[in-house]
Design an enzyme around this catalytic site. Sequence first.
Site, short mmCIF file in Angstrom:
data_model
loop_
_atom_site.label_atom_id
_atom_site.label_comp_id
_atom_site.label_asym_id
_atom_site.label_seq_id
_atom_site.Cartn_x
_atom_site.Cartn_y
_atom_site.Cartn_z
N ARG A 100 -13.16 -1.27 11.36
CA ARG A 100 -12.23 -1.21 10.21
C ARG A 100 -12.45 -2.48 9.40
O ARG A 100 -12.33 -3.59 9.92
CB ARG A 100 -10.79 -1.14 10.70
CG ARG A 100 -9.78 -1.41 9.61
CD ARG A 100 -8.35 -1.12 10.01
NE ARG A 100 -8.12 0.32 10.15
CZ ARG A 100 -6.92 0.88 10.21
NH1 ARG A 100 -5.82 0.15 10.15
NH2 ARG A 100 -6.79 2.19 10.34
N HIS A 127 -11.28 6.91 4.83
CA HIS A 127 -10.60 6.90 6.15
C HIS A 127 -10.84 8.24 6.83
O HIS A 127 -9.93 9.05 7.02
CB HIS A 127 -9.12 6.62 5.95
CG HIS A 127 -8.40 6.22 7.21
ND1 HIS A 127 -9.05 5.97 8.40
CD2 HIS A 127 -7.07 6.02 7.46
CE1 HIS A 127 -8.16 5.63 9.32
NE2 HIS A 127 -6.96 5.66 8.78
N GLN A 130 -8.79 9.65 10.04
CA GLN A 130 -7.47 10.17 9.70
C GLN A 130 -7.58 11.61 9.19
O GLN A 130 -6.81 12.49 9.58
CB GLN A 130 -6.81 9.29 8.63
CG GLN A 130 -5.45 9.77 8.20
CD GLN A 130 -4.39 9.63 9.30
OE1 GLN A 130 -4.25 8.57 9.89
NE2 GLN A 130 -3.64 10.70 9.56
N ASP A 222 0.56 8.65 0.67
CA ASP A 222 0.19 7.41 1.39
C ASP A 222 0.82 6.25 0.61
O ASP A 222 1.27 6.43 -0.53
CB ASP A 222 -1.36 7.31 1.41
CG ASP A 222 -1.86 6.07 2.14
OD1 ASP A 222 -1.11 5.48 2.92
OD2 ASP A 222 -3.04 5.69 1.91
N CYS A 261 -0.11 9.76 6.36
CA CYS A 261 -1.00 9.17 7.38
C CYS A 261 -0.34 8.04 8.14
O CYS A 261 -0.81 7.67 9.21
CB CYS A 261 -2.30 8.70 6.72
SG CYS A 261 -2.01 7.50 5.42
N ARG A 289 -4.67 11.92 16.06
CA ARG A 289 -5.70 10.87 15.93
C ARG A 289 -6.44 10.73 17.26
O ARG A 289 -7.67 10.63 17.30
CB ARG A 289 -5.06 9.53 15.54
CG ARG A 289 -4.40 9.49 14.17
CD ARG A 289 -5.42 9.67 13.06
NE ARG A 289 -6.51 8.71 13.16
CZ ARG A 289 -6.45 7.46 12.67
NH1 ARG A 289 -5.38 7.05 12.03
NH2 ARG A 289 -7.48 6.64 12.80
N1 CP Z 1 -3.03 5.85 9.77
C1 CP Z 1 -3.62 4.75 10.28
O1 CP Z 1 -4.84 4.57 10.22
O2 CP Z 1 -2.77 3.87 10.87
P1 CP Z 1 -3.11 2.41 11.40
O3 CP Z 1 -3.34 1.54 10.21
O4 CP Z 1 -1.90 2.02 12.20
O5 CP Z 1 -4.34 2.47 12.26
N1 NVA Z 2 -4.29 3.41 2.21
C1 NVA Z 2 -3.77 2.75 3.40
C2 NVA Z 2 -4.03 3.61 4.58
C3 NVA Z 2 -3.47 3.07 5.87
C4 NVA Z 2 -3.77 3.94 7.05
C5 NVA Z 2 -4.43 1.39 3.54
O1 NVA Z 2 -5.66 1.30 3.34
O2 NVA Z 2 -3.74 0.42 3.85
#
Ligand code: CP
Ligand code: NVA
Length: 303
Positions: A100, A127, A130, A222, A261, A289
């Site tokens: 990430r 992502h 997700q 989101d 999400c 997930r």
């Molecule tokens: N939805 C999601 O990716 O959550 P986290 O940021 O907690 O991993």
């Molecule tokens: N768009 C959000 C998604 C989190 C799972 C972010 O990138 O923070």
Amino acid sequence: MKRDFLNISDLTKREIEEVIDYAIKLKKDKFADRSLENKSIGLVFMKPSTRTRISFEVGVYQMGGQPIYIQGSSTQMSRGEELKDTARVLSRYLDGLVIRTYAHSEVEELASYSDFPVINALTDYAHPCQVLADFQTIYEIFGRLEGLKMAYIGDGNNMANTLLIGCAMMGLDISIASPEGYEPNGKAVAEALRFARETGSKVEILNDPKEAAKGANILYTDVWVSMGQEGEKDKVNVFQGFTIDDELLKVADSKAIVMHCLPAHKGEEITEEVFEKFADVIFQQAENRLHAQKALMSFLFRK
Ligand code: CP
Ligand code: NVA
């Protein structure tokens, strides 16, 4: 030849269907797949995470492997060690990497210099893990993906980009409503339009939430301020009118579901009332997930 999962279109439509079917099977028997036995999987996080990190750690364990959580700031990458060097080092220790980070080009560079499968656990652009879990959830609820309409209301961010491409690939219609200047990435729109020509899915990029939500089977949202955008708090003003509330639900299909999400900022992109009304769906997404990622790892590590 190793396979990476950097975006949803790194799998074909058929492969996504295969992964979803298998995820539904694994959900019934958590230790049924042991394809990570004797494998060490690195989990590099440059941003915070609750769901992604913990579901990957638990998933790797349930599949017999060793998950190694690596906080990005604790590595030499945070002191400027080049990604291509890091990738070549990690390839000598690990069997796979989940990462990430911020720029999507970073996961692409890591993947191109690694010998093992690389899984994108979220970038500013995409992502895909997700979205796999979301498609599993939609399939469990509706029994199909094709022919449904999703309306995504909010920021044209990593979730919007990935849902856009994913829906067009899988034959769902997708309407995105964002304020002007916050539409999804042009590259994602172009990729979605290419898939839509093959599947017949309808793709709309709009600025009016009500128009997008009209007749939708799924309303998705989101956060307005994503990780890394903490300095852009003014966005909250720009997004007024883009909240999923009872009024917006009225224009959707009468049996519509609402998805998120997570994490949620209740009172911004979704009201507390709507969130609680659809909490079962939202936490089903979160649960999936684990199952979808296990099915994905089984697919990638079998190759
Ligand atoms: N939805 C999601 O990716 O959550 P986290 O940021 O907690 O991993
Ligand atoms: N768009 C959000 C998604 C989190 C799972 C972010 O990138 O923070």
